[in-house]
Design a protein around this motif. Structure first.
Motif, short mmCIF file in Angstrom:
data_model
loop_
_atom_site.label_atom_id
_atom_site.label_comp_id
_atom_site.label_asym_id
_atom_site.label_seq_id
_atom_site.Cartn_x
_atom_site.Cartn_y
_atom_site.Cartn_z
N GLY A 274 0.77 -1.24 0.00
CA GLY A 274 0.00 0.00 0.00
C GLY A 274 0.81 1.29 0.00
N GLY A 275 2.08 1.19 -0.31
CA GLY A 275 2.92 2.41 -0.31
C GLY A 275 3.11 3.00 1.06
N ALA A 276 2.84 2.21 2.12
CA ALA A 276 2.95 2.74 3.49
C ALA A 276 4.41 2.85 3.91
N ASN A 277 4.71 3.88 4.68
CA ASN A 277 6.05 4.06 5.23
C ASN A 277 6.22 3.17 6.45
N GLU A 278 7.29 2.41 6.45
CA GLU A 278 7.63 1.55 7.59
C GLU A 278 9.15 1.52 7.74
N LEU A 279 9.60 1.34 8.97
CA LEU A 279 11.03 1.21 9.23
C LEU A 279 11.51 -0.12 8.66
N SER A 280 12.54 -0.08 7.82
CA SER A 280 13.04 -1.30 7.19
C SER A 280 13.77 -2.18 8.19
N ALA A 281 13.77 -3.48 7.92
CA ALA A 281 14.45 -4.44 8.80
C ALA A 281 15.94 -4.12 8.84
N GLY A 282 16.52 -4.26 10.04
CA GLY A 282 17.95 -4.03 10.20
C GLY A 282 18.31 -2.63 10.66
N ASP B 299 -0.71 -3.21 11.26
CA ASP B 299 -0.07 -2.90 12.53
C ASP B 299 1.31 -2.25 12.37
N LYS B 300 2.14 -2.77 11.47
CA LYS B 300 3.50 -2.26 11.30
C LYS B 300 3.49 -0.79 10.90
N ALA B 301 2.59 -0.44 9.98
CA ALA B 301 2.51 0.96 9.54
C ALA B 301 2.11 1.88 10.69
N TRP B 302 1.21 1.43 11.54
CA TRP B 302 0.78 2.24 12.68
C TRP B 302 1.84 2.26 13.79
N ASP C 16 5.01 2.30 13.48
CA ASP C 16 6.10 3.20 13.10
C ASP C 16 5.62 4.62 12.80
N GLN C 17 4.32 4.84 12.88
CA GLN C 17 3.76 6.13 12.46
C GLN C 17 4.34 7.31 13.23
N TRP C 18 4.63 7.11 14.50
CA TRP C 18 5.08 8.23 15.33
C TRP C 18 6.33 8.90 14.78
N MET C 19 7.25 8.08 14.23
CA MET C 19 8.51 8.68 13.76
C MET C 19 8.31 9.51 12.50
N PHE C 20 7.20 9.28 11.79
CA PHE C 20 6.92 10.05 10.58
C PHE C 20 6.17 11.35 10.88
N TRP C 21 5.90 11.58 12.15
CA TRP C 21 5.39 12.87 12.62
C TRP C 21 6.44 13.59 13.46
N VAL C 22 7.01 12.88 14.42
CA VAL C 22 8.00 13.50 15.31
C VAL C 22 9.23 13.94 14.52
N GLY C 23 9.75 13.05 13.67
CA GLY C 23 10.95 13.38 12.90
C GLY C 23 10.78 14.59 12.00
N PRO C 24 9.76 14.61 11.14
CA PRO C 24 9.56 15.78 10.27
C PRO C 24 9.31 17.08 11.03
#
Length: 290
Positions: A161-169, A247-250, A252-260
């Motif tokens: 779905g083009g969702a942003n998620e933190l990649s493995a590793g 679940d994974k997209a949600w 990690d969602q915090w970092m896509f608000w806090v970081g920007p």
């Protein structure tokens, strides 16, 4: 060439500064009168439509790339591999260039809550306008990704779905740092490209402001797609998470608000108080009046 000219008074008793550019006055913190103006709602509609188109084209590009490069997909050309990360970065940067160019004269062409937040901190927009823009951007992002899912539901679910998620590793700290630095680059470019001092100084150079902004988005995507998929735009990440709803997209969602938002705040402070020395000018004015 734009330049500040300091002229000593006849008896050495005073100085004044002449400049060939004009800084706009700070926007009011809360401007309730804006709510009665059609121009505010027209700008919000422009932000909504622009963000919707941005998400529609870019998420389709991401899903199309994953389908084309999937060796197990029926009809996929594994040898081609799709547009690749370079093509995805071009889609994001190119769409920002196009949409900022189209909407800059109406809404300022923010298309990103982090950009709006940075401009609000710099007193370029009021709180009322900033909040309305952010709501319009998030709704536009949801609608844009919703259109993608409606047109390609099978591929949409299959390819994330083009969702942003933190990649493995990668650690959460690395992901957060990538979002902070990436957004800093973008918002810093926005301030530099729209600075009235630069516009006057470089008036002989026919460079559109949307061009460096689009290139900033392009370059940041090249660097951070392998880490977080590149957010640097809370509306983009939020819209994809709402429609994908995994679940994974949600998680990690915090970092896509806090970081920007942190990156935008740092960029605003750096440009306003270091490069433009707003704090030093204010202090100097205070001492002169005293």
């Amino acid at each position: 060439m734009a330049k500040d000219i300091e002229v000593q008074g006849e008896h050495g008793g005073g100085e004044y500064s002449a400049k060939d550019y004009t800084d706009p006055p700070p926007a009011p913190l809360i401007d309730a009168e804006e709510l009665t103006k059609w121009s505010l709602y027209r700008a919000a509609i422009a932000e909504f439509i622009a963000t919707m188109l941005f998400l529609y084209v870019t998420v389709l590009t991401v899903i199309g790339y994953k389908h084309q490069s999937d060796p197990g997909a029926s009809g996929a050309d594994a040898a081609c591999g799709g547009v690749g990360i370079l093509g995805i970065a071009w889609a994001f940067g190119g769409m920002i260039f196009i949409l900022v160019y189209c909407t800059a004269g109406i809404s300022g062409g923010h298309i990103n809550p982090a950009v709006t937040f940075g401009l609000f901190l710099a007193r370029k927009v009021s709180l009322v306008r900033a909040l309305l823009y952010m709501v319009a951007q998030c709704l536009g992002a949801i609608c844009g990704v919703g259109l993608v899912k409606g047109f390609q539901k099978a591929y949409y679910v299959r390819y994330g779905g083009g969702a942003n998620e933190l990649s493995a590793g990668y650690s959460k700290g690395t992901g957060l740092a990538a979002e902070i630095i990436g957004t800093f680059v973008l918002v810093y470019t926005v301030f530099a490209a729209t600075d009235p001092k630069r516009s006057a100084r470089d008036s002989h150079v026919p460079v559109l402001a949307p061009l460096p902004i689009g290139f900033a988005v392009f370059m940041v995507h090249l660097a951070t797609i392998p880490i977080t998929g590149t957010g640097i735009n809370p509306a983009r990440s939020f819209g994809a998470a709402v429609i994908y709803n995994k679940d994974k997209a949600w998680d990690d969602q915090w970092m896509f608000w806090v970081g920007p938002f942190i990156g935008a705040a740092i960029a605003a402070a750096y440009h306003q108080y270091v490069l433009r020395a707003s704090g030093a000018k204010a202090m100097g004015s205070f001492r002169s009046n005293a």
